[in-house]
Design a protein around this motif. Sequence first.
Motif, PDB file in Angstrom:
ATOM      1  N   THR A 129     -61.661 102.522  12.651  1.00 51.18           N
ATOM      2  CA  THR A 129     -62.581 103.567  12.232  1.00 51.18           C
ATOM      3  C   THR A 129     -63.285 104.121  13.460  1.00 51.18           C
ATOM      4  OG1 THR A 129     -64.506 104.133  10.837  1.00 51.18           O
ATOM      5  CG2 THR A 129     -64.408 101.893  11.680  1.00 51.18           C
ATOM      6  N   LEU A 130     -63.336 105.452  13.528  1.00 49.55           N
ATOM      7  CA  LEU A 130     -63.944 106.152  14.658  1.00 49.55           C
ATOM      8  C   LEU A 130     -65.087 107.009  14.147  1.00 49.55           C
ATOM      9  CD1 LEU A 130     -63.921 107.274  17.633  1.00 49.55           C
ATOM     10  CD2 LEU A 130     -62.312 109.008  16.780  1.00 49.55           C
ATOM     11  N   ARG A 131     -66.234 106.884  14.795  1.00 45.24           N
ATOM     12  CA  ARG A 131     -67.383 107.738  14.470  1.00 45.24           C
ATOM     13  C   ARG A 131     -67.723 108.543  15.719  1.00 45.24           C
ATOM     14  NH1 ARG A 131     -71.989 107.923  10.886  1.00 45.24           N
ATOM     15  NH2 ARG A 131     -73.801 108.828  11.926  1.00 45.24           N
ATOM     16  N   VAL A 132     -67.775 109.857  15.559  1.00 43.00           N
ATOM     17  CA  VAL A 132     -68.124 110.754  16.655  1.00 43.00           C
ATOM     18  C   VAL A 132     -69.487 111.359  16.331  1.00 43.00           C
ATOM     19  CG1 VAL A 132     -67.454 112.774  17.992  1.00 43.00           C
ATOM     20  CG2 VAL A 132     -65.692 111.254  17.048  1.00 43.00           C
ATOM     21  N   GLU A 133     -70.459 111.129  17.204  1.00 43.53           N
ATOM     22  CA  GLU A 133     -71.815 111.612  16.948  1.00 43.53           C
ATOM     23  C   GLU A 133     -71.911 113.113  17.214  1.00 43.53           C
ATOM     24  OE1 GLU A 133     -73.838 109.786  15.470  1.00 43.53           O
ATOM     25  OE2 GLU A 133     -73.008 107.793  15.837  1.00 43.53           O
ATOM     26  N   GLY A 134     -72.855 113.735  16.548  1.00 45.87           N
ATOM     27  CA  GLY A 134     -73.103 115.165  16.708  1.00 45.87           C
ATOM     28  C   GLY A 134     -74.116 115.583  15.670  1.00 45.87           C
ATOM     29  N   ALA A 135     -74.382 116.885  15.582  1.00 50.05           N
ATOM     30  CA  ALA A 135     -75.312 117.379  14.559  1.00 50.05           C
ATOM     31  C   ALA A 135     -74.844 116.950  13.178  1.00 50.05           C
ATOM     32  CB  ALA A 135     -75.416 118.900  14.642  1.00 50.05           C
TER      33      ALA A 135
END
Length: 198
Positions: free
Chosen positions: A76-82
Motif C-alpha cells: 500500500t502506497l500513500r502519497v501526501e498532498g492537499a
Amino acid sequence: MVFWVRLLAIFVMLSGCGGGGDSPGSGIDPRVARLDIYDGQRIRVLGDPGAGVMGMAPTTRDLPVDGRAQFAGFATLRVEGAQPLVLFGDAQLDVDFGASAVSGAMAGFFGTVPGAGVQDFTGEVAITDGPVARDLRLTYGGALSGGGQQLALSGSMTGAFLGDPVIALSAADLDPVVVQNGVTRNGTLVLVAEQALP
C-alpha cells in the motif's frame, strides 16, 4: 494513518461501482475482493491491537542457509498532498536463502484518485536488491500511472522475516522518494507477504 479507515473508504467507493465484476452486469467490482484478501492478510501477519489480535512475532531462529521461498501479499502506497492518494497492489517476492538475495515486484495497483474516483494503475515497482537477514532491507524503484497521475518512486524498505520457521515478512519505508506529476511528495510504502504454498 489508520489502515482500516482507508480500506473502508475505498471499499465503500468500490461497492458503489457498477458493472465492474467478473461476470457482465454483476455490479460487483473485483477490487473489493482484493481489499478483503489484503485486510485478512494484514490481520494474520500484523495483527489488530484494537481487536486484541496479535500479529506474528519476528523470526528468532537461524534463517535457512539454502533453498528458495516465494512470498505473496500486498503493498500500500500513500502519497501526501492537499488530497492524499492511496493505492493498493499485489506484491510478489522471491527469497533465495542460498544466494542471500531477495527480488520481486509490486504491481496491479488501484486506488482513489481525487476527482476521478477509483482508478487502476499500470506499471510496477521492482524490488531489485535485498540481502537475506532477519533485519530486511529491500531496495525498490519504479513508475506507476493511472487516473491522470504519473508516479515515480524509489527508496529502501526496512522490515523483518516473521515466524519460526519463517512464514511471512513485512517491510515499510516511511520516507520514500515519490514524484507525483513532477512534484516531489512525502509518502509511505508498506509491504506485507506470506510464504506461498508450493
